[in-house]
Structure formats: C-alpha cells, structure tokens
Design an enzyme around this catalytic site. Structure first.
Site, mmCIF file in Angstrom:
data_model
loop_
_atom_site.group_PDB
_atom_site.id
_atom_site.type_symbol
_atom_site.label_atom_id
_atom_site.label_comp_id
_atom_site.label_asym_id
_atom_site.label_seq_id
_atom_site.Cartn_x
_atom_site.Cartn_y
_atom_site.Cartn_z
ATOM 1 N N ASP A 12 12.577 -22.657 -10.786
ATOM 2 C CA ASP A 12 12.033 -24.012 -10.725
ATOM 3 C C ASP A 12 13.119 -25.061 -10.517
ATOM 4 O O ASP A 12 12.818 -26.224 -10.251
ATOM 5 C CB ASP A 12 11.334 -24.335 -12.056
HETATM 6 C C1 BGC Z 1 13.233 -25.686 -16.686
HETATM 7 C C2 BGC Z 1 12.548 -24.491 -16.078
HETATM 8 C C3 BGC Z 1 11.069 -24.679 -16.091
HETATM 9 C C4 BGC Z 1 10.685 -26.012 -15.471
HETATM 10 C C5 BGC Z 1 9.208 -26.236 -15.627
HETATM 11 C C6 BGC Z 1 12.776 -26.954 -16.020
HETATM 12 O O1 BGC Z 1 13.362 -28.047 -16.652
HETATM 13 O O2 BGC Z 1 14.626 -25.554 -16.598
HETATM 14 O O3 BGC Z 1 12.918 -23.323 -16.789
HETATM 15 O O4 BGC Z 1 10.457 -23.639 -15.393
HETATM 16 O O5 BGC Z 1 11.377 -27.065 -16.087
HETATM 17 O O6 BGC Z 1 8.736 -27.303 -14.979
HETATM 18 C C1 NOJ Z 2 10.290 -21.053 -16.679
HETATM 19 C C2 NOJ Z 2 9.028 -21.108 -15.908
HETATM 20 O O1 NOJ Z 2 7.939 -20.954 -16.781
HETATM 21 C C3 NOJ Z 2 8.968 -20.039 -14.857
HETATM 22 O O2 NOJ Z 2 7.798 -20.191 -14.113
HETATM 23 C C4 NOJ Z 2 10.193 -20.119 -13.993
HETATM 24 O O3 NOJ Z 2 10.121 -19.076 -13.058
HETATM 25 C C5 NOJ Z 2 11.457 -20.032 -14.799
HETATM 26 N N1 NOJ Z 2 11.449 -21.033 -15.812
HETATM 27 C C6 NOJ Z 2 12.720 -20.180 -13.960
HETATM 28 O O4 NOJ Z 2 12.907 -21.483 -13.530
#
Ligand code: BGC
Ligand code: NOJ
Length: 829
Positions: A494
């Site tokens: 993400d």
């Molecule tokens: C986090 C990710 C997460 C995303 C969700 C980010 O700030 O680092 O792990 O999946 O937010 O929107």
């Molecule tokens: C947490 C999110 O829930 C997941 O969808 C994502 O793939 C990982 N973070 C990595 O960014």
C-alpha cells in the site's frame, strides 16, 4: 524473558503477570457479537461492525494504555482491587490470565479472597457472558462489596469519539431489576439495544459515569462509589451512560459465590420496538418503553452456572472440531502448537475481522479489505468452507464489471467503500486465488455458477466464473510499456504509490492521485509492478486449471498464453541479474535494482517469481533466493527492502516516509516472509524454509517476549528491522495476512499437505534432521492419517507413497470420497 507459558493440553496461553510489555489480548465471539479482551480485562465489544455498531467504549492510545473495558471492582474492608489488576492496580497476591479458544479466564487473589472471572461469547449468541466466582480462602468471614462496570459507546464509534456537541446529550438508559438497558437513539431511527445484567438481586447501581466516578477529575482507577463501598443509584441523562451493578456479599471461610453477568445485544423488528405496558418497577425517563423480550430470552439462556458450563463446553467442542481438520505431530513442539492451535485460531480471527478492530486498528479506520479478506480465506477455508463461500460471494459482489475492485467494504452494508475507491493493481488476482483455494478444499465447482452481481450491475445475472474472467483480464488489459501490469495506486504494498507524487501533509497516499495522473485516468500509464506480474504468473494457472476442468480448452489455452507472455516479459525486462526488480516508476526508472542508490532489492516479487519458475532454466530462482538470504535476512526475519530509504522519494510515495526499519520501509513484514518460506520449500530447501519460519513464528519468539513485546501466541504485521532502533520489536499484532500466509507456508509448503483440484498433494520440504512426522487431515469428507518417514534425512522428495497399502504414482492422494479413514504412508528419499 517470558511473561507466561503455553498450556497446550488446554490450548491456552497462561500469562503470569498483568504487567506484560504490551496488552496481550484475545478475541471472544466469531459470528455477530465480538469482544476484544486484554490480560487486564481491557477492551470493548461490538456487533458485526466495529465502527457502526460499537457497544462499549474504548480509548485508544490512552495514558496509561488500555483504559476502558469491563471491570469488576472489589472493596474488601477498604482495600479496593480488580481481579485483573487494572484499573486500580492494587498489587495482587496472585494473578493469572488464561487466553483460550474463544474465552479468557482472569484470576486475582488479595487478602485471602479469590476472584476468578471467565469471559466468553457462547456459540450463536449475541452477548458476552462473564462468570465471577468469589471464594473466601481465608479463615475469617468476609464481607465485601462487588461492583461491575461497562461504559456504553453511543453506537457509531467514530461519532462517539468526535461529535461531543451532540452525543453528550443523547445517552439514554432504562433499568429493570438487575438489568441496565442502553437505549440511546432507540426511540427514533435505531432498532437495536444493549443490556448488562447479573443473575442476582443487586443492592444498587450506577448508570451515569460521573456519578460512579464521583468527580469528573477521577479516573477508572479511583471511583468514589467503589471507595465508599456503595453505589449512588445514578440515572443517566445524556453525558456518558454506563452500567454498574453493586452487590454486598458475605462469605464464610471456604465459601464460594458465583455470579453471572451478561453484556448483550439485541435487535427488534420495526413493528415490535416498544412494549405496550410500563412495569411498575421500571426506571425510565421516557414516555415509551423498550420491548425487552429478546433480552429476557438471552438472559434466561445463561443464568445458572450449569448453563454457563454447557455454553463453555459447546465452545470447547466447537474448537476441538475445528482444530481436528488439520493436526500434526512433528518433532518440534513449537511447530505443533502453532499449527494445531494458535495459527489456526488467528486465521479464524482474521477471517472474521479482516483489518478492522485490534489494539492497533481502531475499528473506525477500515472495513473489510478486498485483498485482505481474499487472503484470509487461504488460511481459514478448511475450517468452515460454507462461511468462506458466503464471504467469497460478498467480496465478489463489490467488484466492478471491468474486473476493478473496491479496495474495502463495510461488513454491515456489504457495499464498496467509495471514500477509498479502487485501482489497487493486485486486488483482482487475490479473488482468483481464494476461489481456487475454496474449490481445491471442497471440490464445490458449483460456486462458479453461483449468481454473483457486479457492484455496477446489481440486478444483472452474472456468475462467479465471470468474476474470475474479468479479474484475470483486468491485469492483461492494463499493461505498461514493458508489457508488465500497471502499478496503479498501489499493489500489495500500500505504500508504493507510484502515481501519487504528494508534497502536501495529510494527503492520503492511498487515495490521493497527482492531478497529472488523474487527467490520464487515475494513475500513471508508465509505472509498472513486477510484483503483480509475478502474482499473475503464480495465480493465473489456477484460472487455467478451472477452465480446463470445465472443458473450456480454447479459453484455457488463451489464458495460458497470457501467462507465458508475462513470464517472458518479466524475465526480459524485470530480472536484474541476481533478483527481480520491484517496479518501474512513473518516470520509467527501475525500482529495486542494484543500480538504485537505496532500496536495491525488495522482497515482494521474488517468492511468486520463483514459484512461477520464471527464469528457472537459467538459475534465476536460486540466485534470487540466495540474494534474499544475503541482503534481506537478519536475526529476526527478512526485511522488506534493502538498503532502507533514508530520504523521501516523492516518486515512490509512503514507503519512503517511514524511518528505516519500520513498516514497509525495511521492516520485517511477516506477511511476505511467508512467500519466501513457500518459495524455499518449493525449490526443496527445507532447511532455509524452516529457518525463516522459525524466526517469525510467535511460539519461537516467546523466550524474547521482552524484546518482541507483542503476544507470543499470534503473529503481528511487522517486526522492527535491522535498521530500526527497536530491532526485533513486534507491532500490529493479530489482524494481518501473515496469519493466513504462514498457515499456508507451514501446512502446505513445509509440511506439504496441499489441497489440489484433483486430490491432496503430500510433498513435504522439511529440515533434514527430522525423522518424519504425522498429520491427520480431514478432506472432502474423508480422514487421511498420513505418516511421513525420512530415514535418509533429506529435505524434499517423495520416493514412495501408499494409500491404504496401495502404491500410487506421484504424490497426489486421490479423493476417496467414501467418508472413511485412509492411511497414507510416505517415504522420503
Ligand atoms: C500502512 C499499510 C496499510 C495502509 C492502509 C499504511 O499507512 O503502512 O500497512 O496497508 O496504511 O491504508
Ligand atoms: C496492510 C494492509 O492491510 C495490506 O492490505 C497490505 O497489503 C499491507 N499492509 C502492505 O502494505
């Protein structure tokens, strides 16, 4: 340093101090009513949706941490204490918390009085039952006061903690006998209520928080009423309604008393919302009266210790059955305890809650994630396939007819979340993977014909197969200059936001798109994701397999040609010599190459590329895995990228905003560690696979709980990487795709018991030191008792496989389908 121990015979983790390095929690409930409960009884409850239907209040990130819960207070001759130590924090003479499968038992002892509280949500029941057993273990008679306490949340958790100008005036309660009803907003647009009751007469109550505390300047650690040893019988009118029962208790030496409290939730049909009469003893400030029939029935269900015992027994049997589907006996106790108990348990929790409510997810931020829920199914599908099926249909129904997906949806409405939108490039592929996993587990090909609408055509007649088709071609139809999938807003990571170019604080990296790319249709048509390419080549064959099974040979060949082309494109444009690139950014520059100054190598594409055998003929698979070992491996697991970014790269987005070693910037993301574990096992390097597995599997981190900080019985999303000051420190425990993927890694790749369309593959990849192991696997109605022998001490390679004494070719056990138990003997060599 440890803060407890595993009790495998009871399937519990036993915590022996309330002062754990972080609140160590458990989840109660697995259908509609859920509670989070910490080892000091902190936490909260909600019905289905932690945001829209919150029942009790919780204050995240409070000082001190973990304030708010369901608390019992005892005033024993002026000594005020809680069985779970908090919030009063009087030192206890004895303390123990047992987190088990769907229940938690907290026991405290002070001055010869023992209080044992069992918390659980019974099966098919929308309430938390709390059984309090008080025992006078001293030689004198004891006279003391017991108070319960739960603080109501005014339903919408987001509004509850922000819109004070309104909600300080809306709180409403009714009191009848020993039951306190939370009826805020019930008169108007809501048809649900909550209640808190005890199965005995009470000597008083409080429903107004400030009255209970005695002063607005008091905290939960210092309630005046408890100190005074007497409730104030307050009746809430706005502000913050609570529910507290007060009871005077006398116990002779050796005597025990059991009280049963229920925190329940119920809904009434629109035409049966109100009672026609007002009972004489009812306390209310309203002209109307709540119809309480449902609450009465719920209270009746668990109002005696016998009924509670039966409810607990039912819960125990449920878990016994769930955990009997995949059971191992390996030479390693920690593996056994992860596979047989905790990893499977966590998979149920992630299946239920996606990423919505934990001690790191506030329950108001996110609903169910499209990619998250699809992956959660991988670790859960064998437990209750019917629930997985229903979930698959819910998720697919939020998909658009061009194969695009809403990234999230709310469990209560099951509608795609427009605030977040779509265009996450990996989303559609997880749908193919999870539907295939469901069919492989169940053999239920009928799901492909199930009627599943598209979000943009809710009335249309569409099938699940069509969803798989548009998912597959959504990738094929959105390729960039190198014939690799466009990266769009983000892929699995993400935080790799190649169309964002954000320079303004507060812009969400996931939802903000730079105007330049907005004009081009929402995202760069140059930035490409090698991860999605590899995920496509890994997942695509399942789609081909489905088409072949259906006799759609031409379509299957067409899809296979796309997979082959993608492999070729990846090898030609995305193999960096020693590993695979991560992406091409919007400027067409390589990301994750030895040519880069930082972030030369990333973990995500590698495992899927290896398992797709991209460039295997020229040794790309082993080179890649060796590079991971060389550059990403460290004491506590595999970091996500290396070197960590030390400055903000506007073209990469959120990833470079994290300090090195945390989260997506070189943190140990346990989720994608599993993909490497799978890949190492796939190529036959069982030793390496197991090394990586044991670095991150919670039971293996138990000894260093002081460093690891989060629960030693469940995975967290992230462990601080080698660049972090807090190297080895876990964060974001419980709700992570890590649970499902590590279940897949250990059960299907290392232990090698893998459902396929046409049977059960048995092909382990284990540490060579193991003499062998045993597995019981229930599969499509039969039970397979599998024994693997490893006399030559190798990692991988099935020399001989017999089913009920008959040798078979290859290593896929055909489906017997007779409902019997079958003996499978496997000789490695
Ligand atoms: C986090 C990710 C997460 C995303 C969700 C980010 O700030 O680092 O792990 O999946 O937010 O929107
Ligand atoms: C947490 C999110 O829930 C997941 O969808 C994502 O793939 C990982 N973070 C990595 O960014």
């Amino acid at each position: 340093m440890k803060f407890g121990h595993f009790d495998d015979s009871r399937k519990e983790y036993v915590i022996n101090t309330p002062k754990t390095p972080y609140p160590w929690i458990n989840y109660l409930g697995n259908q509609g009513f859920f509670s989070l409960i910490s080892n000091t009884a902190g936490g909260y409850s909600f019905y289905k949706d932690a945001r829209l239907r919150r029942i009790t209040r919780y204050r995240y990130n409070n000082v001190p941490l973990d304030m708010g819960g369901r608390y019992f207070y005892i005033n024993d001759n002026g000594t005020v204490w809680n069985p779970g130590w908090s919030p009063v924090k009087t030192e206890l003479d004895e303390y123990e918390c047992r987190h088990g499968m769907g229940y938690t038992i907290i026991e405290g002892k002070k001055n010869g009085l023992k209080a044992e509280v069992t918390f659980f949500v019974p099966q098919d029941y929308d309430g938390e039952v709390q059984q309090v057993v008080l025992t006078n273990e001293s030689s004198e008679a004891k006279e003391f006061a017991l108070f319960s306490m739960a603080e109501w949340c005014l339903w919408d958790a987001q509004d509850d903690c922000t819109n004070f100008q309104r909600n300080f005036s809306t709180g409403r309660v009714e009191i009848e006998g020993s039951t306190i009803y939370h009826v805020t907003e019930y008169r108007d647009r809501r048809n649900h209520y909550a209640f808190y009751t005890v199965n005995d007469q009470i000597d008083g109550y409080d429903t107004d928080r400030d009255a209970f505390l005695g002063s607005i300047y008091n905290g939960w650690d210092n309630p005046e009423t408890v100190k005074a040893g007497k409730a104030s019988n307050s009746f809430a009118d706005g502000w913050s309604p609570i529910a507290s029962h007060y009871k005077k208790i006398t116990l002779a030496p050796g005597e025990s008393k059991t009280l049963i409290y229920i925190l329940g939730y119920a809904e009434n049909p629109q035409d049966k919302k109100f009672a026609s009469e007002k009972p004489a003893d009812l306390l209310t400030r309203e002209a109307w009266v709540l119809n309480k029939e449902k609450a009465y029935a719920m209270i009746d269900k668990y109002n005696t210790p016998e009924k509670v015992a039966a409810g607990l027994e039912e819960l125990r049997t449920t878990w016994e059955n769930l955990l009997s589907i995949y059971k191992v006996d390996t030479p390693d106790d920690k593996v056994n305890r992860m596979v047989n108990i905790w990893n499977q348990y966590q998979c149920m929790v992630t299946f239920n809650l996606s990423r919505s409510a934990s001690y790191f997810e506030s329950g108001i931020g996110r609903g169910m994630g499209f990619r998250d829920s699809n992956q959660d199914i991988l670790g859960f599908v064998h437990q209750i396939p019917d629930r997985a099926r229903a979930r698959l249909i819910d998720i697919a129904s939020t998909q658009l007819s061009d194969g695009g997906c809403y990234h999230q949806y709310q469990p209560l409405t099951k509608k795609g979340n427009a605030d977040i939108g779509g265009d996450f490039s990996d989303d559609p592929l997880w749908m193919i993977m999870s539907v295939a996993a469901y069919i492989k587990e169940t053999g239920d090909w009928g799901i492909l014909d199930a009627n599943v609408p598209f979000d943009d055509d809710p009335e249309g007649k569409h099938t699940m197969l069509e969803h798989l088709n548009v998912s597959f071609y959504h990738i094929v139809n959105n390729l960039g200059p190198h014939g690799l999938p466009l990266a769009m807003r983000a892929d699995w990571n993400d935080c790799i936001n190649l169309s964002c170019f954000s320079d303004t604080p507060g812009e969400s990296f996931q939802t903000y798109t730079n105007p330049k790319f907005k004009a081009e249709g929402g995202y760069s048509k140059i930035a490409e994701s090698v991860f999605v390419a590899a995920l496509f080549t890994y997942t695509g064959p399942a789609y081909v397999g489905i088409l072949e099974h259906l006799g759609k040979t031409e379509e299957a060949a067409k899809a296979q040609a796309e997979i082959d082309k993608m492999k070729k494109n990846t090898m030609e444009s995305a193999f960096d010599g020693e590993w695979f690139l991560r992406a091409y950014d919007a400027n067409g520059e390589k990301m994750g190459s030895h040519e880069c100054e930082e972030g030369k190598i990333f973990i995500e594409p590698q495992g899927f590329a290896v398992m797709s055998e991209i460039g295997k003929d020229v040794g790309a698979d082993i080179k890649t895995l060796d590079s991971i070992d060389k550059y990403l491996n460290c004491e506590y697991g595999l970091v996500l990228n290396n070197p960590a970014f030390t400055k903000y790269y506007i073209q990469y987005g959120e990833i470079s905003t994290y300090p090195g070693g945390y989260k997506e910037n070189a943190g140990i993301f346990t989720h994608n560690n599993a993909w490497i574990i799978c890949a190492e096992a796939y190529v036959g390097r069982g030793e390496k696979a197991f090394e990586y597995y044991s670095k991150i599997a919670p039971a293996f981190t138990e000894e260093t709980s002081d460093i690891h900080k989060t629960e030693p019985y469940v995975y967290g999303q992230m462990i601080g990487g080698k660049d972090a000051k807090n190297f080895g420190q876990g964060k974001n425990s419980w709700l992570t795709g890590t649970a499902a993927w590590n279940m897949v890694a250990i059960s299907q790749y290392i232990l090698g018991i893998k459902p396929e369309f046409d049977g059960l593959r048995v092909d382990p990849s284990i540490p060579s030191a193991w003499d062998g192991f045993k597995v019981v696997r229930k599969f499509r109605g039969d039970t397979y008792e599998i024994e693997i022998k490893n006399p030559d001490h190798i990692c991988k390679g099935v020399k001989k496989l017999t089913v009920d004494g008959n040798e078979i070719e290859g290593c896929i056990v055909p489906v017997a389908g007779d409902g019997n138990t079958h003996k499978v003997e496997v000789l490695l060599g």
